[in-house]
Design a protein around this motif. Structure first.
Motif, mmCIF file in Angstrom:
data_model
loop_
_atom_site.group_PDB
_atom_site.id
_atom_site.type_symbol
_atom_site.label_atom_id
_atom_site.label_comp_id
_atom_site.label_asym_id
_atom_site.label_seq_id
_atom_site.Cartn_x
_atom_site.Cartn_y
_atom_site.Cartn_z
ATOM 1 N N MET A 179 19.541 39.751 51.835
ATOM 2 C CA MET A 179 18.960 39.073 50.163
ATOM 3 C C MET A 179 18.653 39.822 49.776
ATOM 4 O O MET A 179 18.291 39.632 48.627
ATOM 5 N N LEU A 180 17.791 40.584 49.890
ATOM 6 C CA LEU A 180 17.165 41.965 49.318
ATOM 7 C C LEU A 180 17.750 42.163 48.110
ATOM 8 O O LEU A 180 17.816 42.724 47.089
ATOM 9 N N ASP A 181 18.588 42.881 49.290
ATOM 10 C CA ASP A 181 19.814 43.309 47.978
ATOM 11 C C ASP A 181 20.669 42.744 46.778
ATOM 12 O O ASP A 181 20.708 43.376 45.958
ATOM 13 N N ASP A 182 20.787 41.842 47.777
ATOM 14 C CA ASP A 182 21.514 40.424 47.030
ATOM 15 C C ASP A 182 21.105 40.455 45.444
ATOM 16 O O ASP A 182 21.429 40.469 44.237
ATOM 17 N N LEU A 183 19.842 39.577 46.304
ATOM 18 C CA LEU A 183 18.492 39.465 44.948
ATOM 19 C C LEU A 183 18.047 40.798 43.697
ATOM 20 O O LEU A 183 18.518 40.682 42.255
ATOM 21 N N LYS A 184 18.141 42.005 44.255
ATOM 22 C CA LYS A 184 18.052 43.396 43.759
ATOM 23 C C LYS A 184 19.577 43.519 42.749
ATOM 24 O O LYS A 184 19.239 43.310 41.064
ATOM 25 N N LEU A 196 15.002 35.711 55.348
ATOM 26 C CA LEU A 196 15.150 36.765 54.506
ATOM 27 C C LEU A 196 14.899 37.836 55.041
ATOM 28 O O LEU A 196 14.511 38.188 56.088
ATOM 29 N N ASP A 197 15.783 38.598 54.641
ATOM 30 C CA ASP A 197 16.488 39.731 55.812
ATOM 31 C C ASP A 197 16.954 41.191 54.380
ATOM 32 O O ASP A 197 16.885 40.278 53.159
ATOM 33 N N LEU A 198 17.077 42.033 54.850
ATOM 34 C CA LEU A 198 17.548 43.320 53.675
ATOM 35 C C LEU A 198 18.611 42.935 52.784
ATOM 36 O O LEU A 198 19.089 42.987 52.079
#
Length: 325
Positions: free
Chosen positions: A132-137, A128-130
Motif C-alpha cells: 500500500m505504501l508503494d502504491d501511495l508513493k 497498511l503494508d509495504l
C-alpha cells in the motif's frame, strides 16, 4: 504570637491583683481594724494559721475563690482566642502552601508542554503494508509528473505561438539559401546564407582522412572547400558532399561540374580546374595556376598549396575552411 504575649501579660497582672487583694482581705478581715502588733515575734506560718481560724478570714477566702472563679473564664476565653488565632494562621499557611504547590505544578506542566516537541509519528493502521505504501508513493509521483508535464506542455505551446508570429521564424521573412554553381571561385565575397561552417583549421593543421569523413556526416547536400585569410574566402570550389568521403586513385581526380576533385589517403586532398594533377605529395602541377588547392593528408605536415602560393605547412594565417548545406 502577639496575642499570646498579651494574654500572658494580662494573666500575670490578674494574678498580682488577686494576690494583693488576698493579702489585704486576710490582714483586715471584714473591715475590722488590725490588732496592734505583738511584741512577740511569731513564725509567719503560725501567723497565717492563726488568721485562717477567724470566720471573717474564711469569708474573705471565699471571696477570693469567687474572684478566682471569675478569672478562670477569662483565661479560657483568652486561650480559646489564641488557639483560634493560631488555627487561623495555620489554616492560612496551609492555604498558601497549597496555592504555591498548585502554582508550581501548573508552571512545571506548562514548561513541560512548551518544551516537549509534539510527536509527528502516528500509529499505522493495522491494514497498511509495504504494498500500500508503494502504491501511495507511485500515485504521488505520477500526480507530480502529470502536473509538471501539463505545465511544460502549456509553456511550450505558448512559446511556439509566440515564435510563429515572430519575424525571425516566419517563412516569408527567411533569407533564401545562396545557390552556387559547381565551379571554382576566386575571392568569394557574397554572404553565404543557408551554408554552415563545419571546419576551420589553420594550414599548419595535420589533416586526416577521418576528419573529412566526420565532416561529411554533417553535410547532406553540397560543400564549399575554401582557403581563407581573416575570414575572407580567397579561393573556393563547390561540389557534392561525397567528395569528402570518396577515395581517388593517385593522380586520377573525379569531375563534378567544372571542378576536378581528388582524395588520396596518405597523399593529398583538393581540387583543380583540369584533369591533370601531379601528386608528389600535394599537387605540384602548373605551379603558377591560381585555381589549384591542395592539402596534405595523413602526414606529419600541414599545408600545402593555395593557387600559386605553396609551402604553407606551418602557416597560421591561411585557414582550411569547409561549409556545407
Amino acid at each position: 504570637m502577639l496575642r499570646f504575649f498579651v494574654f500572658i501579660a494580662f494573666l500575670y497582672c490578674s494574678c498580682e491583683a488577686i494576690n494583693v487583694d488576698l493579702t489585704i482581705n486576710i490582714g483586715l478581715g471584714s473591715g475590722q481594724n488590725p490588732s496592734p502588733p505583738s511584741t512577740t515575734t511569731k513564725n509567719p506560718y503560725e501567723q497565717e494559721n492563726s488568721v485562717a481560724s477567724n470566720d471573717t478570714t474564711n469569708e474573705s477566702i471565699s471571696g477570693v475563690v469567687t474572684q478566682l472563679t471569675t478569672v478562670e473564664p477569662i483565661e479560657t476565653n483568652n486561650s480559646t482566642m489564641i488557639d483560634t488565632s493560631f488555627g487561623e494562621s495555620a489554616t492560612t499557611i496551609e492555604s498558601f502552601q497549597e496555592t504555591s504547590s498548585a502554582m508550581v505544578e501548573n508552571t512545571l506542566e506548562s514548561l513541560i508542554d512548551k518544551s516537549t516537541v509534539p510527536s509527528t509519528t502516528s500509529a499505522c493502521p493495522s491494514t497498511l503494508d509495504l504494498t500500500m505504501l508503494d502504491d501511495l508513493k507511485n500515485e504521488i509521483i505520477n500526480t507530480i509528473i502529470s502536473t509538471l508535464s501539463r505545465d511544460f506542455t502549456n509553456q511550450l505551446a505558448a512559446l511556439e505561438a509566440r515564435l510563429s508570429t515572430s519575424n525571425c521564424y516566419s517563412n516569408e521573412k527567411q533569407t533564401p539559401k545562396v545557390e552556387l554553381n559547381r565551379i571554382i571561385y576566386e575571392s568569394l565575397i557574397i554572404p553565404l546564407n543557408g551554408w554552415t561552417l563545419v571546419f576551420n583549421r589553420p594550414y599548419s593543421h595535420r589533416t586526416r582522412t577521418i576528419d573529412l569523413a566526420q565532416i561529411a556526416g554533417i553535410c547532406r547536400n553540397e560543400v564549399i572547400v575554401a582557403a581563407t585569410v581573416n575570414g575572407s574566402i580567397i579561393l573556393a570550389a563547390v561540389g557534392p558532399a561525397s567528395v569528402l568521403t570518396t577515395n581517388t586513385t593517385w593522380n586520377q581526380p573525379q569531375q563534378f561540374g567544372d571542378v576536378f576533385w581528388y582524395r588520396t589517403p596518405g597523399k593529398s586532398f583538393g581540387f583543380a580546374p583540369t584533369f591533370t594533377i601531379r601528386q608528389t605529395q600535394g599537387d605540384n602541377e602548373d605551379l603558377s595556376n591560381p585555381l589549384r588547392l591542395s592539402w596534405l593528408l595523413d602526414q606529419d605536415l600541414g599545408g600545402y598549396r593555395v593557387g600559386a602560393t605553396r609551402s604553407l605547412t606551418d602557416s597560421s594565417i591561411w585557414y582550411k575552411t569547409i561549409y556545407c548545406s
